[in-house]
Scaffold this active site. Sequence first.
Site, PDB file in Angstrom:
ATOM      1  N   CYS A 101     -10.502 -11.785  47.378  1.00 40.73           N
ATOM      2  CA  CYS A 101     -10.394 -11.977  48.770  1.00 40.73           C
ATOM      3  C   CYS A 101     -11.215 -13.110  49.208  1.00 40.73           C
ATOM      4  O   CYS A 101     -10.417 -13.789  49.944  1.00 40.73           O
ATOM      5  CB  CYS A 101     -11.116 -10.644  49.071  1.00 40.73           C
ATOM      6  SG  CYS A 101     -11.095 -10.630  51.169  1.00 40.73           S
ATOM      7  N   CYS A 222     -13.251  -2.239  49.684  1.00 37.52           N
ATOM      8  CA  CYS A 222     -13.180  -1.755  51.102  1.00 37.52           C
ATOM      9  C   CYS A 222     -11.823  -0.938  51.522  1.00 37.52           C
ATOM     10  O   CYS A 222     -11.935   0.030  52.106  1.00 37.52           O
ATOM     11  CB  CYS A 222     -12.773  -3.076  51.744  1.00 37.52           C
ATOM     12  SG  CYS A 222     -11.528  -4.009  51.223  1.00 37.52           S
TER      13      CYS A 222
END
Length: 417
Positions: A101, A222
């Site tokens: 990410c 997440c």
Amino acid sequence: MLAARHVVCALSGGVDSAVAALLLKRRGYQVTGVFMKNWDSLDERGVCTADKDCEDAYKVCQILDIPFHQVSFVKEYWNEVFSDFLNEYEKGRTPNPDITCNRHIKFNCFFHYAVDTLGADAVATGHYARTSLEDEEVFQQKHIKRPEGLFRNRFEVRNVVKLLQAADNFKDQTFFLSQVSQDALRRTIFPLGGLTKQFVKKIAAENRLHHVLQKKESMGICFVGKRNFENFILQYLQPRPGNFISIEDNKVLGTHQGWFLYTLGQRARIGGLREPWYVVEKDGAKGDIFVAPRMDHPALYRDLLRTNRVHWVTEGPPAALVRDKMMECHFRFRHQMALVPCVLTLNQDGTVWVTAVKAVRALTPGQFAVFYKGDECLGSGKILRLGPSAYTLQRGRSRSRAASEGSSDGAGPGPTP
């Protein structure tokens, strides 16, 4: 009079990025806060957690009196991070989506949005890390023309930017930044690099940022959140039932829903067995998982791994490694694990063999081996292959000892009486 430097700061709705924005404003910069939405999800109560984080980020901007923007990278995140995450699991590897990410979303999509759309002179995040540039040097990068094209002139003098560990050793997040590009790094400021977490919380408390101070620190993946990981992953991947097999005697101990649901070193949930067993190897062809009866079983320990092509933060391998084809340094493959002394061997294709000075528990394909020399994070490579375990080597030695004893006794290969 010179216009104030424009710094675009990524805001997550947490305390670290909030204090980063505050410190940038204190330095006299024109600061803009941006909240990135990367995932569309509801928690168990049907509440979108990103919405709450976005509200908190907006409130930070109100308190600091800075402009607020929200940008969606949901599609990019799915294509660059989540698809890779699923592909890796399907191959039986254990990915690290945080590193992916940072490389593709925060330091590529967000970076270009900040610079190209919002006209930033520099970007900033709340990561605990440092670079070798002072703020003023970061601002100057805007005017330095970077070499274009696939190949750099090998004789050009380059002022490379180094990624350095944070002052707070425990919080240091260079591990997660080890795949970030040189282009993004040279335009990035890390305001928290010289601070401890405790001091960051103190700054937040003294500056009316109580709403982010009370939030729990986000841990884990997440997009999984607090959900059961097995249930989550089985929404996307087909179950592939297989057996749990003892590494010691090849006895079948139970069954599982898919080898991709387990990672090396993890405790295996085997119905009907009270004592703990741990995953030590996976057979992709048959879908079987080999387990061992102790947390410190020698089948869990290895001292050799091979990576894919290494991403070097300074865009090329260290000079010593190029010159000697080998180099001593340290590595880790989990955030906050103790650094392990090792020797790197550089291969012609840019991959490296990593030989640890002593065997390491649960080396895991799919994770990133992140390399350090002193306080500099050199870069990282994804672990693709592992050397034999200490248990395999022990068994090999025992067999060769037995064979040599047998031949010295004059015993042939035939049956013993």
